[in-house]
Design a protein around this motif. Structure first.
Motif, mmCIF file in Angstrom:
data_model
loop_
_atom_site.group_PDB
_atom_site.id
_atom_site.type_symbol
_atom_site.label_atom_id
_atom_site.label_comp_id
_atom_site.label_asym_id
_atom_site.label_seq_id
_atom_site.Cartn_x
_atom_site.Cartn_y
_atom_site.Cartn_z
ATOM 1 N N TRP A 1 0.829 -1.201 0.000
ATOM 2 C CA TRP A 1 0.000 0.000 0.000
ATOM 3 C C TRP A 1 0.864 1.250 0.000
ATOM 4 C CZ3 TRP A 1 -5.491 0.640 1.130
ATOM 5 C CH2 TRP A 1 -6.201 -0.570 1.234
ATOM 6 N N LEU B 1 -9.570 5.122 -10.321
ATOM 7 C CA LEU B 1 -8.423 4.299 -9.929
ATOM 8 C C LEU B 1 -8.842 2.880 -9.587
ATOM 9 C CD1 LEU B 1 -6.534 6.924 -7.757
ATOM 10 C CD2 LEU B 1 -5.590 5.780 -9.761
ATOM 11 N N THR C 1 -8.114 1.245 -4.370
ATOM 12 C CA THR C 1 -7.803 2.584 -3.867
ATOM 13 C C THR C 1 -8.915 3.066 -2.950
ATOM 14 O OG1 THR C 1 -6.501 3.210 -5.814
ATOM 15 C CG2 THR C 1 -7.418 4.998 -4.506
ATOM 16 N N LYS C 2 -8.540 3.558 -1.796
ATOM 17 C CA LYS C 2 -9.469 4.232 -0.895
ATOM 18 C C LYS C 2 -9.123 5.717 -0.877
ATOM 19 C CE LYS C 2 -11.340 0.308 0.132
ATOM 20 N NZ LYS C 2 -12.622 -0.041 -0.524
ATOM 21 N N LYS D 1 2.544 3.713 -9.963
ATOM 22 C CA LYS D 1 2.165 2.538 -9.179
ATOM 23 C C LYS D 1 2.767 1.263 -9.773
ATOM 24 C CE LYS D 1 -2.103 0.139 -7.750
ATOM 25 N NZ LYS D 1 -3.573 0.149 -7.872
ATOM 26 N N VAL E 1 -11.133 8.276 -7.136
ATOM 27 C CA VAL E 1 -11.127 6.955 -6.484
ATOM 28 C C VAL E 1 -11.827 5.934 -7.370
ATOM 29 C CG1 VAL E 1 -12.051 5.623 -4.548
ATOM 30 C CG2 VAL E 1 -10.901 7.793 -4.124
ATOM 31 N N ASN F 1 -2.142 -1.424 -3.860
ATOM 32 C CA ASN F 1 -3.243 -0.643 -3.286
ATOM 33 C C ASN F 1 -2.752 0.752 -2.953
ATOM 34 O OD1 ASN F 1 -3.656 -3.649 -2.437
ATOM 35 N ND2 ASN F 1 -5.683 -2.748 -2.341
ATOM 36 N N SER F 2 -3.687 1.679 -2.810
ATOM 37 C CA SER F 2 -3.278 3.037 -2.468
ATOM 38 C C SER F 2 -4.371 3.771 -1.723
ATOM 39 C CB SER F 2 -2.904 3.824 -3.737
ATOM 40 O OG SER F 2 -4.051 4.160 -4.498
ATOM 41 N N VAL F 3 -3.973 4.842 -1.081
ATOM 42 C CA VAL F 3 -4.902 5.742 -0.399
ATOM 43 C C VAL F 3 -4.711 7.127 -1.008
ATOM 44 C CG1 VAL F 3 -5.655 6.731 1.781
ATOM 45 C CG2 VAL F 3 -4.801 4.372 1.705
ATOM 46 N N LEU F 4 -5.722 7.577 -1.732
ATOM 47 C CA LEU F 4 -5.683 8.874 -2.387
ATOM 48 C C LEU F 4 -6.073 9.952 -1.377
ATOM 49 C CD1 LEU F 4 -5.494 10.787 -4.793
ATOM 50 C CD2 LEU F 4 -7.813 10.078 -5.451
#
Length: 315
Positions: free
Chosen positions: A19, A83, A88-89, A53, A80, A60-63
């Motif tokens: 992440w 993506l 992505t959250k 990425k 979101v 996974n990622s957190v925008l």
């Protein structure tokens, strides 16, 4: 605990996925910036982030909602979704005086899992009393409606944490909101320490109070944007003692974020400065990640890159 000091290839960094818990998207051609913004960044699009990425190998990622968009999360929800909600959250920015429970629930349905506090709105970047006010207002707005959400709170005065700690214990911990701070809590590496610290990171203001909050499970810390706390790019060797201090305090409360596309340092800008496009900083994320990996055990790395962010954001 086994730590192997050797270089890692980018393909070895994330054998179980990983992440990036702090990145941004800026696309003013699709969504106009807020007129009262504190910064005008160049475009950094969804496709550009997807390329980044893929390059570093995260899954996974957190925008994190860019403050240049103010408290209007229309762009965040769209980004979101573009993506991919499953991978992505989002972390939003709200106006606690006007947000409604229905709007919060709609944000949650769109993949938002927390908020960040906009200290610029409160003119609170250098004022601890106004920071307390901002925190209380955001807790009041979301606490009863978004159980389990996180609240990101970052400022340039680590020495404030000692005064903030009692309020955090009294007002935030009982709410169930998980408190997160970005960029090493802006504790500094040796190259950026004031002279009176004599190169000892443990002597800098706020060090003990921040570590106490992490150790108690009250505060999550992102190891993000090393260029904000060290002058020793691209490997940031001097940050090893700081990384180890956080992990030794509580390996379940440490996360990693890129801060892509590497926005400028936090500061209060004049109106003219805010409206003038400001370029991004240059960072070698892969080189930094390889070095970071060499300082931690396989178990710590898996916790930081997979388990901790999944628990905090992935539900």
């Amino acid at each position: 605990m086994t730590i192997i000091s050797r270089p890692y290839t980018s393909s070895e960094l994330f054998p179980h996925g990983g992440w990036d818990v702090h990145h941004h998207i800026f696309d003013p051609a699709k969504f106009a910036y807020a007129p009262d913004r504190h910064l005008t960044p160049p475009p950094a699009t969804v496709q550009q982030f997807l390329d980044f990425k893929k390059k570093i190998g995260i899954t996974n990622s957190v925008l994190t909602h860019g403050l240049s968009y103010g408290s209007d999360c229309t762009s965040l929800k769209a980004f979101v979704q573009e993506l991919g909600n499953s991978g992505t959250k989002g972390i939003g920015v709200i106006d606690p005086d006007t947000i409604t429970p229905g709007e919060l629930q709609e944000m949650h349905s769109k993949g938002i899992r927390g908020i960040r506090v906009n200290l610029y709105k409160y003119q609170a970047m250098h004022d601890v009393q106004r920071q307390k006010q901002a925190l209380r207002e955001h807790v009041r707005a979301i606490g009863a409606h978004c159980p389990g959400w996180s609240m990101a709170f970052t400022h340039v005065h680590p020495e404030f944490w000692g005064e903030l700690a009692p309020m955090i214990q009294q007002d935030i911990v009982p709410s169930g909101i998980r408190l997160v701070t970005d960029h090493f809590a802006l504790l500094k590496g040796a190259s950026m320490l004031p002279a009176e610290c004599e190169g000892d990171i443990t002597r800098q203001p706020g060090f003990r109070e921040i570590m106490d909050l992490v150790r108690a499970g009250v505060l999550y810390v992102k190891l993000s944007a090393p260029y904000r706390v060290s002058l020793e790019a691209p490997r940031y060797m001097e940050l090893k003692p700081l990384v180890r201090a956080f992990l030794d305090a509580n390996p379940q409360h440490v996360l990693w974020g890129s801060d892509w596309p590497h926005t400028p340092h936090m500061k209060v800008r004049t109106r003219e400065e805010a409206l003038r496009e400001t370029p991004y900083l240059i960072a070698d994320d892969v080189e930094w990640l390889k070095n970071l990996r060499s300082w931690v055990s396989a178990e710590e790395w898996h916790a930081m890159m997979v388990l901790n962010p999944t628990r905090l954001y992935g539900w």
